[in-house]
Design a protein around this motif. Structure first.
Motif, PDB file in Angstrom:
ATOM      1  N   LEU A  14       0.826  -1.212   0.000  1.00 39.24           N
ATOM      2  CA  LEU A  14       0.000   0.000   0.000  1.00 39.24           C
ATOM      3  C   LEU A  14       0.860   1.262   0.000  1.00 39.24           C
ATOM      4  CD1 LEU A  14      -2.944  -0.829   2.430  1.00 39.24           C
ATOM      5  CD2 LEU A  14      -2.958  -0.749  -0.054  1.00 39.24           C
ATOM      6  N   GLY A  15       1.938   1.261   0.771  1.00 38.52           N
ATOM      7  CA  GLY A  15       2.840   2.410   0.789  1.00 38.52           C
ATOM      8  C   GLY A  15       3.509   2.634  -0.553  1.00 38.52           C
ATOM      9  N   THR A  16       3.853   1.558  -1.229  1.00 39.88           N
ATOM     10  CA  THR A  16       4.467   1.668  -2.551  1.00 39.88           C
ATOM     11  C   THR A  16       3.480   2.233  -3.558  1.00 39.88           C
ATOM     12  OG1 THR A  16       5.910  -0.205  -2.066  1.00 39.88           O
ATOM     13  CG2 THR A  16       5.602   0.362  -4.378  1.00 39.88           C
ATOM     14  N   ILE A  17       2.260   1.749  -3.526  1.00 42.71           N
ATOM     15  CA  ILE A  17       1.233   2.275  -4.424  1.00 42.71           C
ATOM     16  C   ILE A  17       0.996   3.758  -4.144  1.00 42.71           C
ATOM     17  CG2 ILE A  17      -1.228   2.149  -5.009  1.00 42.71           C
ATOM     18  CD1 ILE A  17      -1.010  -0.903  -4.543  1.00 42.71           C
ATOM     19  N   GLY A  18       0.972   4.126  -2.881  1.00 46.20           N
ATOM     20  CA  GLY A  18       0.783   5.529  -2.513  1.00 46.20           C
ATOM     21  C   GLY A  18       1.889   6.430  -3.006  1.00 46.20           C
ATOM     22  N   THR A  19       3.130   6.010  -2.858  1.00 42.54           N
ATOM     23  CA  THR A  19       4.230   6.855  -3.335  1.00 42.54           C
ATOM     24  C   THR A  19       4.244   6.946  -4.854  1.00 42.54           C
ATOM     25  OG1 THR A  19       5.754   4.984  -3.204  1.00 42.54           O
ATOM     26  CG2 THR A  19       5.724   6.496  -1.341  1.00 42.54           C
ATOM     27  N   ILE A  20       3.861   5.877  -5.535  1.00 42.60           N
ATOM     28  CA  ILE A  20       3.784   5.927  -7.000  1.00 42.60           C
ATOM     29  C   ILE A  20       2.695   6.905  -7.429  1.00 42.60           C
ATOM     30  CG2 ILE A  20       3.155   4.615  -9.064  1.00 42.60           C
ATOM     31  CD1 ILE A  20       4.589   2.213  -7.813  1.00 42.60           C
ATOM     32  N   LEU A  21       1.538   6.851  -6.783  1.00 39.41           N
ATOM     33  CA  LEU A  21       0.454   7.763  -7.144  1.00 39.41           C
ATOM     34  C   LEU A  21       0.813   9.221  -6.843  1.00 39.41           C
ATOM     35  CD1 LEU A  21      -2.673   5.748  -5.951  1.00 39.41           C
ATOM     36  CD2 LEU A  21      -1.873   6.121  -8.302  1.00 39.41           C
ATOM     37  N   ILE A  22       1.469   9.460  -5.740  1.00 40.75           N
ATOM     38  CA  ILE A  22       1.899  10.826  -5.418  1.00 40.75           C
ATOM     39  C   ILE A  22       2.909  11.324  -6.446  1.00 40.75           C
ATOM     40  CG2 ILE A  22       3.227  12.206  -3.761  1.00 40.75           C
ATOM     41  CD1 ILE A  22       1.847  10.569  -1.552  1.00 40.75           C
ATOM     42  N   SER A  23       3.853  10.491  -6.810  1.00 41.42           N
ATOM     43  CA  SER A  23       4.861  10.923  -7.774  1.00 41.42           C
ATOM     44  C   SER A  23       4.258  11.133  -9.157  1.00 41.42           C
ATOM     45  CB  SER A  23       6.011   9.922  -7.829  1.00 41.42           C
ATOM     46  OG  SER A  23       5.535   8.651  -8.213  1.00 41.42           O
ATOM     47  N   LEU A  24       3.279  10.323  -9.550  1.00 40.09           N
ATOM     48  CA  LEU A  24       2.612  10.536 -10.837  1.00 40.09           C
ATOM     49  C   LEU A  24       1.801  11.831 -10.827  1.00 40.09           C
ATOM     50  CD1 LEU A  24       1.443   6.932 -11.722  1.00 40.09           C
ATOM     51  CD2 LEU A  24       3.291   8.230 -12.775  1.00 40.09           C
ATOM     52  N   GLY A  25       1.156  12.125  -9.726  1.00 38.39           N
ATOM     53  CA  GLY A  25       0.453  13.396  -9.591  1.00 38.39           C
ATOM     54  C   GLY A  25       1.404  14.571  -9.651  1.00 38.39           C
ATOM     55  N   MET A  26       2.573  14.412  -9.043  1.00 35.01           N
ATOM     56  CA  MET A  26       3.579  15.463  -9.071  1.00 35.01           C
ATOM     57  C   MET A  26       4.077  15.703 -10.505  1.00 35.01           C
ATOM     58  SD  MET A  26       7.186  15.500  -6.965  1.00 35.01           S
ATOM     59  CE  MET A  26       7.750  14.015  -7.768  1.00 35.01           C
ATOM     60  N   ILE A  27       4.322  14.631 -11.242  1.00 34.82           N
ATOM     61  CA  ILE A  27       4.770  14.759 -12.629  1.00 34.82           C
ATOM     62  C   ILE A  27       3.695  15.437 -13.474  1.00 34.82           C
ATOM     63  CG2 ILE A  27       5.254  13.396 -14.715  1.00 34.82           C
ATOM     64  CD1 ILE A  27       7.631  13.543 -12.944  1.00 34.82           C
ATOM     65  N   SER A  28       2.448  15.052 -13.286  1.00 27.81           N
ATOM     66  CA  SER A  28       1.352  15.651 -14.036  1.00 27.81           C
ATOM     67  C   SER A  28       1.234  17.145 -13.750  1.00 27.81           C
ATOM     68  CB  SER A  28       0.047  14.938 -13.688  1.00 27.81           C
ATOM     69  OG  SER A  28      -1.032  15.532 -14.336  1.00 27.81           O
ATOM     70  N   TYR A  29       1.332  17.511 -12.490  1.00 26.12           N
ATOM     71  CA  TYR A  29       1.253  18.925 -12.111  1.00 26.12           C
ATOM     72  C   TYR A  29       2.415  19.718 -12.695  1.00 26.12           C
ATOM     73  CZ  TYR A  29       1.559  23.124  -9.287  1.00 26.12           C
ATOM     74  OH  TYR A  29       1.667  24.415  -8.882  1.00 26.12           O
ATOM     75  N   LEU A  30       3.605  19.188 -12.562  1.00 27.58           N
ATOM     76  CA  LEU A  30       4.777  19.908 -13.044  1.00 27.58           C
ATOM     77  C   LEU A  30       4.779  20.029 -14.565  1.00 27.58           C
ATOM     78  CD1 LEU A  30       7.495  18.447 -10.678  1.00 27.58           C
ATOM     79  CD2 LEU A  30       6.405  20.689 -10.561  1.00 27.58           C
ATOM     80  N   ARG A  70      11.277  -4.225  -4.245  1.00 29.88           N
ATOM     81  CA  ARG A  70      10.174  -3.271  -4.255  1.00 29.88           C
ATOM     82  C   ARG A  70      10.575  -1.967  -4.920  1.00 29.88           C
ATOM     83  NH1 ARG A  70       9.534   1.218  -2.054  1.00 29.88           N
ATOM     84  NH2 ARG A  70      11.206   0.853  -0.594  1.00 29.88           N
ATOM     85  N   ALA A  71      11.777  -1.499  -4.638  1.00 32.56           N
ATOM     86  CA  ALA A  71      12.238  -0.240  -5.204  1.00 32.56           C
ATOM     87  C   ALA A  71      12.379  -0.335  -6.724  1.00 32.56           C
ATOM     88  CB  ALA A  71      13.564   0.155  -4.568  1.00 32.56           C
TER      89      ALA A  71
END
Length: 87
Positions: A14-30, A70-71
């Motif tokens: 779950l933590g891995t999925i969360g960090t992936i989703l946050i980073s994808l949102g960050m890329i989309s915003y940027l 995982r990484a």
């Protein structure tokens, strides 16, 4: 004991999925905003967050081999999805 390991691995997933989703949102915003300050904050904050997650995984007793697996999987998934978001 086995039930505790299942809980730890489930939370790790779950933590891995969360960090992936946050980073994808960050890329989309940027990609949309082209904001240099937000880019700098994201580049500073994201590795700090990942280092804290690594620290927590060490405290939970997760093996280094599993952490590296995982990484690598997370990076591959992130690169594939970010390619489709950015381009």
């Amino acid at each position: 004991m086995k039930e505790d390991n299942i809980r730890i691995y489930f939370n790790m997933i779950l933590g891995t999925i969360g960090t992936i989703l946050i980073s994808l949102g960050m890329i989309s915003y940027l990609a949309k905003e082209n904001d240099i300050k937000a880019y700098a904050v994201a580049l500073l904050g994201f590795p700090l967050t990942l280092s804290y997650i690594d620290y927590l995984e060490k405290k939970a007793g997760i093996s280094r081999k599993l952490t590296w697996i995982r990484a690598v999987i997370s990076i591959v998934i992130f690169l594939v999805f970010s390619y489709f978001i950015y381009y």
